[in-house]
Every structure is written in structure tokens, then in C-alpha cells.
Design an enzyme around this catalytic site. Structure first.
Site, short mmCIF file in Angstrom:
data_model
loop_
_atom_site.label_atom_id
_atom_site.label_comp_id
_atom_site.label_asym_id
_atom_site.label_seq_id
_atom_site.Cartn_x
_atom_site.Cartn_y
_atom_site.Cartn_z
N ALA A 101 2.95 -0.02 12.03
CA ALA A 101 3.85 -1.08 11.57
C ALA A 101 4.72 -1.69 12.67
O ALA A 101 5.60 -2.50 12.38
CB ALA A 101 4.72 -0.61 10.41
N ALA A 102 4.45 -1.33 13.93
CA ALA A 102 5.19 -1.97 15.02
C ALA A 102 4.95 -3.48 15.00
O ALA A 102 5.87 -4.28 15.20
CB ALA A 102 4.76 -1.40 16.37
N GLY A 103 3.70 -3.85 14.72
CA GLY A 103 3.36 -5.27 14.65
C GLY A 103 4.09 -5.96 13.50
O GLY A 103 4.56 -7.09 13.63
N ASP A 104 4.16 -5.28 12.36
CA ASP A 104 4.87 -5.85 11.20
C ASP A 104 6.34 -6.09 11.55
O ASP A 104 6.92 -7.13 11.21
CB ASP A 104 4.80 -4.89 10.01
CG ASP A 104 3.36 -4.65 9.56
OD1 ASP A 104 2.53 -5.55 9.75
OD2 ASP A 104 3.09 -3.56 9.03
N ASN A 130 0.83 -1.22 0.00
CA ASN A 130 0.00 0.00 0.00
C ASN A 130 0.85 1.25 0.00
O ASN A 130 1.94 1.27 0.59
CB ASN A 130 -0.84 0.10 1.29
CG ASN A 130 -1.84 -1.02 1.43
OD1 ASN A 130 -2.32 -1.56 0.45
ND2 ASN A 130 -2.16 -1.36 2.68
N LYS A 171 0.96 -4.24 4.95
CA LYS A 171 1.54 -5.15 5.95
C LYS A 171 2.54 -6.12 5.32
O LYS A 171 3.58 -6.43 5.90
CB LYS A 171 0.42 -5.90 6.68
CG LYS A 171 -0.38 -4.95 7.56
CD LYS A 171 -1.47 -5.65 8.33
CE LYS A 171 -2.35 -4.65 9.07
NZ LYS A 171 -1.65 -3.81 10.05
N ARG A 201 9.78 5.70 15.61
CA ARG A 201 10.00 6.34 14.30
C ARG A 201 8.67 6.51 13.56
O ARG A 201 7.78 5.66 13.68
CB ARG A 201 10.90 5.45 13.43
CG ARG A 201 12.26 5.24 14.04
CD ARG A 201 13.01 4.23 13.20
NE ARG A 201 14.36 4.05 13.73
CZ ARG A 201 15.20 3.12 13.34
NH1 ARG A 201 14.83 2.27 12.40
NH2 ARG A 201 16.38 3.03 13.86
P1 ATP Z 1 0.36 -1.93 14.11
O1 ATP Z 1 -0.97 -2.53 13.75
O2 ATP Z 1 0.26 -0.49 14.50
O3 ATP Z 1 1.41 -2.24 13.13
P2 ATP Z 1 0.19 -3.79 16.20
O4 ATP Z 1 -1.02 -3.26 16.90
O5 ATP Z 1 0.02 -4.96 15.30
O6 ATP Z 1 0.89 -2.64 15.42
P3 ATP Z 1 1.42 -3.79 18.72
O7 ATP Z 1 0.93 -4.87 19.58
O8 ATP Z 1 0.90 -2.40 18.97
O9 ATP Z 1 1.25 -4.23 17.22
O10 ATP Z 1 3.00 -3.69 18.78
C1 ATP Z 1 3.83 -4.73 18.33
C2 ATP Z 1 5.01 -4.83 19.25
O11 ATP Z 1 5.74 -3.59 19.25
C3 ATP Z 1 4.63 -5.10 20.70
O12 ATP Z 1 4.41 -6.47 20.92
C4 ATP Z 1 5.86 -4.54 21.42
O13 ATP Z 1 6.92 -5.46 21.33
C5 ATP Z 1 6.21 -3.31 20.56
N1 ATP Z 1 5.55 -2.11 21.07
C6 ATP Z 1 4.35 -1.64 20.71
N2 ATP Z 1 4.04 -0.51 21.41
C7 ATP Z 1 5.09 -0.28 22.22
C8 ATP Z 1 5.41 0.73 23.19
N3 ATP Z 1 4.55 1.72 23.47
N4 ATP Z 1 6.61 0.65 23.83
C9 ATP Z 1 7.48 -0.34 23.55
N5 ATP Z 1 7.24 -1.32 22.66
C10 ATP Z 1 6.07 -1.30 22.00
O1 RIB Z 2 0.68 -2.44 9.64
C1 RIB Z 2 0.75 -1.15 9.13
C2 RIB Z 2 0.17 -1.09 7.74
O2 RIB Z 2 -1.21 -1.32 7.80
C3 RIB Z 2 0.33 0.25 7.06
O3 RIB Z 2 1.55 0.37 6.37
C4 RIB Z 2 -0.89 0.33 6.15
O4 RIB Z 2 -0.59 0.19 4.80
C5 RIB Z 2 -1.82 -0.78 6.65
O5 RIB Z 2 -1.92 -1.76 5.75
#
Ligand code: ATP
Ligand code: RIB
Length: 307
Positions: free
Chosen positions: A251-254, A15, A44, A287
Site C-alpha cells: 500500500a505504499a503506492g496507495d 478487500n 487499493k 509500517r
Molecule cells: P504497492 O503496490 O506495494 O502498494 P507500489 O509498488 O505501487 O506499492 P512503490 O513504487 O513501491 O509503489 O512505492 C510508492 C512510493 O512509496 C514510492 O514512490 C516512494 O515514494 C515510497 N517508497 C517505496 N519504497 C520505499 C523505500 N524502500 N524507501 C522509501 N520510500 C519508499
Molecule cells: O495496494 C495494496 C493492496 O493491493 C492491498 O491492500 C490488497 O488488497 C491489494 O489489492
């Protein structure tokens, strides 16, 4: 992390992200002044492919864009990250687009226009997975039939298979059996189980349901600022997050999933792999952006030293 070259295939979304930050999210009918905006390479699948490449893996991206400006820019960016794009078709109706709003706490809200991502053909995706692949990584930002086809193919061929359950959808886990690791975040866990994982009891209940439904080897819940949990079918382990200066959680989850997958293949230790995922996630939230916020292996290593 050691630099063994891992052969990875990522089947997933690509995306263009439009990111707008504001101190607070507007109410219905309200207009608030933004503090920052920008375009970022996202999706993702592409984010996870970029993270894997930055961690030293040989990555093939499998997906679809359109023959339009965003599609061309996204493909160029993947290539600039040394990702093999021979599995990305450019014949979609429109390249995927995500509108991302970030509040003053770095929390996001995302609307995705799937476009070409929804047009990936399962048989074509399966055909791109070479038999010597070490890792298959998939998400839920493509059609359920694509995810189930590639997961079942990879499991049958003894390829380490990691399912990232984002974004939140109640996909039929019974159609994608036997993955190595299945990993939803909090809202994805709620979508799959009806349970929000807010304490140890609910984390365990939800993890058991996901494992029962998917027959995965490990269930790893991403728990945002609380870190993550690992359920191996017998016991639950909670691994706390690292401290971070949060500016954008996109993208923390990614980032977590990709770093965990690489470490798991290199070391075979799910707990160490999830700890590495926590470190990578902590860097990503500090970031702005999606694909560009993914850390390189030496950044994760120096994060260990600096923490
Ligand atoms: P997104 O959908 O925004 O990409 P997500 O919701 O799938 O992210 P999160 O569970 O929010 O994923 O975050 C993934 C990982 O990043 C967490 O398991 C943790 O290791 C780290 N993380 C997220 N938020 C924080 C924070 N506030 N401080 C430190 N580490 C964090
Ligand atoms: O996980 C983050 C991503 O979710 C973003 O880059 C956006 O494109 C959405 O798909």
C-alpha cells in the site's frame, strides 16, 4: 499540510487482506516457516480512501462488497475512518480478498480474488459523483469499463482526476482520456508500455507513451525506493525517495497517490505534491498493513521536520 476540506470520491476495490511474513519466499513445492501473520483492511480503493480521509478530505467511497463477515468489517472500518459509504453496495457475490506474502526485505507478492469488486456497475458509479466533487481517484482493481466511465464523466465535469494504474494491467488508456494525473508504479509501467523504467532514458520513454495514450496532464511514475518521476509533457523531473526503515511495502503506492492528490489540490504544484507523496510513501513502508499504515497529515508534517 493546510486543512482545506477537499470533497473526494474514490471509485475502487475493497478487500480483506491476509498477510503472511517469512524470511524468504518458498520455492515451488517448498514449505517455509512464517514469522508473522494478520488480517488487514485493504483493497487499493479503500486504502486510498482511508489515506485521503486521514489527510483531512471529505471522502465518499464507491464500490461493492458482499453481505458477509468481511464485507461488514470492511464497511465498519471505512465508517470508523469518517468515510461516507453510501456509494458502497453490499450485494456482491463475495467480498474481495487478497493473500499477501511479505519477504524478509518487506517486499510483497499479492494474489487478489476480485469478487464483488468486479461487479461494480459503471452507470451506478457515475451517478454517485456529485457535481461539486473536487477530486476523483480511481485504480485498476475494478473493471476497465468502470474506470473509463467515471474518468470520462469527471474530466467532462472539470473534476481533478487522478488515475492510479495499480495493479498491473494493460487497460486501454485511450478509453480514459484527459485525466489530471496518471500514476503507475514500475511493474504497471511495464504492463502499459512494455518498458521497465530502470534509468532516466527508459523512465522518459515510458512516461511519454503513457501521456500520449492517456492525454493526461502529468505522468507520475512511482519508482519504489528510488522515489518518483514527473513528466509534464516537456521535461522529466526525478524526485528521490526519503530514507525509511522498510518493514512492509504493501500500500505504499496507495499512500503515495492519495497524499500527492491531496497536496496537488491544495497547492497546485505537481512537484511539491510528489515530494509529499514520497514522504507519505516512506512512512507507509515503515509500517505493517494496508489501510492502517496510512499516515495522518501531522505525521507527514513532522516527517518533514525529522527527516
Ligand atoms: P504497492 O503496490 O506495494 O502498494 P507500489 O509498488 O505501487 O506499492 P512503490 O513504487 O513501491 O509503489 O512505492 C510508492 C512510493 O512509496 C514510492 O514512490 C516512494 O515514494 C515510497 N517508497 C517505496 N519504497 C520505499 C523505500 N524502500 N524507501 C522509501 N520510500 C519508499
Ligand atoms: O495496494 C495494496 C493492496 O493491493 C492491498 O491492500 C490488497 O488488497 C491489494 O489489492
Amino acid at each position: 499540510m493546510k486543512n482545506k476540506a477537499i470533497k473526494a470520491v474514490v471509485v475502487g476495490s475493497i478487500n480483506m487482506d491476509i498477510i503472511l511474513s517469512a524470511d524468504r519466499i518458498p520455492d515451488v513445492g517448498e514449505n517455509v516457516v512464517g514469522t508473522h501473520y494478520g488480517y488487514a483492511f485493504g483493497g487499493k480503493g479503500a486504502n486510498q480512501a482511508t489515506a485521503l480521509a486521514k489527510l483531512g478530505a471529505n471522502v465518499k467511497m464507491v464500490g461493492k462488497v458482499a453481505d458477509d463477515t468481511n464485507g461488514k468489517a470492511l464497511l465498519d472500518n471505512l465508517k470508523n475512518n469518517n468515510i461516507d459509504t453510501s456509494g458502497v453496495a453490499a450485494d456482491g457475490s463475495a467480498t474481495g480478498l487478497a493473500a499477501i506474502i511479505i519477504d524478509g526485505n518487506g517486499k510483497n507478492r499479492i494474489i487478489v480474488y476480485e469478487g464483488a469488486n468486479a461487479e461494480i456497475v459503471p452507470e451506478e458509479a457515475v451517478a454517485t459523483i456529485d457535481s461539486d466533487t473536487d477530486l476523483l481517484l480511481v485504480q485498476f482493481e475494478t473493471a476497465e469499463k468502470v474506470v473509463s466511465a467515471v474518468v470520462n464523466h469527471a474530466v467532462k465535469n472539470n473534476i481533478t482526476t487522478v488515475i492510479d494504474c495499480g495493479p498491473a494491467k494493460d487497460f486501454c488508456l485511450e478509453k480514459m482520456q484527459g485525466a489530471t494525473i496518471i500514476s503507475p508504479n514500475e511493474s504497471e509501467t511495464k504492463a502499459l508500455t512494455g518498458i521497465f523504467p530502470d534509468d532516466e532514458k527508459t523512465i522518459l520513454e515510458a512516461s511519454k507513451i503513457i501521456m500520449d495514450r492517456s492525454k493526461a496532464q502529468f505522468t507520475v511514475l512511482k519508482l519504489g525506493s528510488r522515489g518518483c518521476s514527473v513528466f509534464d509533457g516537456k521535461s522529466l523531473t526525478l524526485l528521490p525517495a526519503y530514507k525509511s526503515n522498510v518493514v512492509d511495502t504493501t500500500a505504499a503506492g496507495d499512500c503515495f497517490t492519495a497524499a500527492m492528490a491531496v497536496d496537488f489540490i491544495r497547492n497546485g504544484d505537481i512537484y511539491k505534491a510528489c515530494d509529499t507523496g514520497n514522504k507519505a510513501g516512506a512512512i507507509a513502508v515503515s509500517r505493517f498493513g494496508a489501510a492502517d499504515s496510512m499516515p495522518a497529515a501531522d505525521e507527514i508534517d513532522s516527517f518533514i521536520i525529522n527527516d
